[in-house]
Design an enzyme around this catalytic site. Structure first.
Site, mmCIF file in Angstrom:
data_model
loop_
_atom_site.group_PDB
_atom_site.id
_atom_site.type_symbol
_atom_site.label_atom_id
_atom_site.label_comp_id
_atom_site.label_asym_id
_atom_site.label_seq_id
_atom_site.Cartn_x
_atom_site.Cartn_y
_atom_site.Cartn_z
ATOM 1 N N ASN A 147 3.346 -10.150 -11.937
ATOM 2 C CA ASN A 147 2.881 -10.437 -10.568
ATOM 3 C C ASN A 147 4.319 -11.008 -9.728
ATOM 4 O O ASN A 147 3.805 -11.589 -8.821
ATOM 5 C CB ASN A 147 1.781 -11.686 -10.541
ATOM 6 C CG ASN A 147 2.237 -12.709 -11.596
ATOM 7 O OD1 ASN A 147 3.227 -13.138 -11.597
ATOM 8 N ND2 ASN A 147 1.254 -13.537 -11.822
ATOM 9 N N ARG A 285 5.262 -24.206 -8.589
ATOM 10 C CA ARG A 285 4.406 -25.138 -9.201
ATOM 11 C C ARG A 285 4.172 -26.334 -8.344
ATOM 12 O O ARG A 285 5.176 -26.732 -7.697
ATOM 13 C CB ARG A 285 4.714 -25.742 -10.668
ATOM 14 C CG ARG A 285 4.713 -24.572 -11.755
ATOM 15 C CD ARG A 285 3.027 -24.160 -11.918
ATOM 16 N NE ARG A 285 2.915 -22.994 -12.689
ATOM 17 C CZ ARG A 285 2.820 -21.844 -12.604
ATOM 18 N NH1 ARG A 285 2.616 -21.392 -11.348
ATOM 19 N NH2 ARG A 285 2.541 -21.041 -13.746
ATOM 20 N N GLN A 314 -5.144 -28.339 -11.347
ATOM 21 C CA GLN A 314 -6.010 -27.024 -10.760
ATOM 22 C C GLN A 314 -7.117 -26.762 -11.714
ATOM 23 O O GLN A 314 -6.758 -27.040 -13.193
ATOM 24 C CB GLN A 314 -4.978 -25.670 -10.916
ATOM 25 C CG GLN A 314 -3.902 -25.826 -9.941
ATOM 26 C CD GLN A 314 -3.088 -24.296 -9.509
ATOM 27 O OE1 GLN A 314 -2.241 -24.204 -8.950
ATOM 28 N NE2 GLN A 314 -3.660 -23.547 -10.400
ATOM 29 N N HIS A 333 -4.808 -21.000 -5.788
ATOM 30 C CA HIS A 333 -3.576 -20.373 -6.619
ATOM 31 C C HIS A 333 -3.849 -18.574 -6.747
ATOM 32 O O HIS A 333 -4.394 -18.407 -7.642
ATOM 33 C CB HIS A 333 -3.635 -20.842 -8.008
ATOM 34 C CG HIS A 333 -2.340 -20.476 -8.561
ATOM 35 N ND1 HIS A 333 -1.726 -21.279 -9.763
ATOM 36 C CD2 HIS A 333 -1.392 -19.398 -8.254
ATOM 37 C CE1 HIS A 333 -0.705 -20.583 -10.238
ATOM 38 N NE2 HIS A 333 -0.387 -19.673 -9.425
#
Ligand code: NAD
Length: 386
Positions: A147, A285, A314, A333
């Site tokens: 990704n 992050r 998260q 995210h």
């Protein structure tokens, strides 16, 4: 036979879409450095469909059950009574995505006596306590490059959204307004700005390549310097460390892994050395930034904008201050879980599982920890550099 515990984000609130916006996903032959796409023996899913949520199961059920293995899928991952924690005790393999991370703390790893492999379906394995994985001989692997380009695209989108102040302008339109002066009082051009890239690995380098045509002056730092030819092609100024990098730039983008060296790095002290009105985009992050220092810098005007898609923890709780701070362009995210990325990391997860279950080596570029030490990409990007 193995028990595979798969933690995925919940399905869409209104159920799976009856149809997708497009009929197919773009075809990619290889990654930019020549690395091949995932090579599982087969896939049991339709690329372009939601695979990262619970019902999508990363397309793994048929393959695993046909071979006699057990697959448990859940999104219930937090707290001692969670399904994740209950199922972990006899799991051989745990798979989770950074978007909905199943935190593998030392305490949880201690309960997981059979655990041999933790796969990150995506990139970034900091949700696994890597020191404990090393101690226990657990292999940690991720789907490197699956990704990266999507994250670089998201970064460029957010840099432009912040600098041009896109989001308030869109809101004015939706709310029926037309006050141009309101709309442009914080709007600038990216052209002519100094942009600093913190860590020029797969994502950082893709950001450099994508921002170069915007007529910006590019700066970067990394533990490893890029080849001269690359520095010259993009007119890059190298800095020895982040302190030197941030002093003379207008925009900072952040692409280092979360490690002991990077945790909390964007703090009051560092932010105070940046030009007034700087922008930060951090899709690496959330915990690389000091949460409250970012809020303070936006409130004081030291920062003119902050964006990214990574938070800690998260999912971010409803009262997370980044939801309410001024001039932010945060997303949940999402940058690494577009539908094409899901297809690639689902295929890569299956490739890693096939290797593990058949006793074949996992590609070095997928490895973070193996055999009681950092390995492959982990040795380059996570291990301390002597
Ligand atoms: P990569 O391994 O290709 O690159 C990481 C780079 O960071 C390397 O060049 C390494 O030398 C450098 N680095 C590590 N520690 C450093 C330090 N202390 N100072 C300076 N440089 C340092 O990884 P990548 O594919 O580019 O991904 C980078 C990070 O982005 C991942 O670790 C992950 O946390 C995050 N990520 C986020 C998403 C998302 O969806 N938002 C998706 C993928 C990756």
């Amino acid at each position: 036979m193995a028990k595979v515990l798969l933690v995925l984000y919940p399905d869409p609130v209104d159920g799976y879409p009856p149809a997708y916006a497009r009929d197919s996903i773009p075809v990619i032959d290889a990654y930019p450095n020549g690395q091949t796409l995932p090579t599982p023996s087969a896939i049991d899913f339709t690329p372009g469909e939601l695979l990262g949520s619970v019902s999508g199961e990363l397309g793994l059920r048929r393959f695993l059950e046909a071979a006699g293995h057990t697959l448990v899928v859940t999104s219930d991952k937090d707290g001692p009574d969670s399904e994740f924690e209950r199922e972990l005790v006899d799991a051989d393999v745990v798979i989770s995505q950074p978007f909905w991370p199943a935190y593998l703390t030392p305490e949880r790893i201690a309960k997981a006596t059979r655990l041999a492999l933790a796969i990150t379906a995506g990139i970034g394995s900091d949700h696994v306590d890597l020191a404990t994985a090393i101690e226990r001989g657990i292999t940690v692997a991720e789907v490197t490059y699956s990704n990266s380009i999507g994250v670089a695209e998201h970064t460029v989108m957010q840099v432009l959204a912040l600098v041009r102040d896109y989001l308030p302008q869109y809101r004015i339109v939706v709310e029926g307004g037309w006050n141009i002066a309101d709309a442009v009082q914080r709007s600038y051009d990216l052209e002519g700005m100094d942009v600093g890239v913190f860590a020029a690995g797969r994502i950082g380098r893709a950001v450099i390549e994508r921002l170069a045509p915007f007529g910006v002056r590019l700066h970067y730092t990394d533990r490893y310097r890029l080849p001269d030819e690359v520095e010259q092609r993009y007119g890059l100024t190298f800095h020895d460390d982040i302190r030197s990098l941030v002093r003379g730039i207008d925009v900072l983008t952040v692409h280092a892994p979360l490690t002991d060296e990077t945790r909390g790095l964007l703090d009051d002290d560092l932010l105070s050395t940046m030009r007034r009105g700087s922008y930060i985009v951090n899709p690496a992050r959330g915990a690389i930034a000091d949460r409250d220092a970012i809020v303070r810098a936006l409130e004081s005007g030291r920062l003119a904008g902050y964006a990214g898609d990574v938070w800690y923890p998260q999912p971010a709780p409803p009262d997370h201050p980044w939801r309410f701070m001024p001039h932010h362009g945060m997303t949940p995210h999402t940058s690494g879980t577009s539908l094409p990325s899901q297809a690639r990391y689902a295929a890569g997860t299956r490739e890693i599982l096939e290797c593990h279950l058949e006793g074949r080596p996992i590609r070095p570029e997928y490895l973070i920890v193996e055999g009681g030490a950092y390995a492959g990409t982990g040795a380059h990007s996570y291990a301390k550099k002597d």
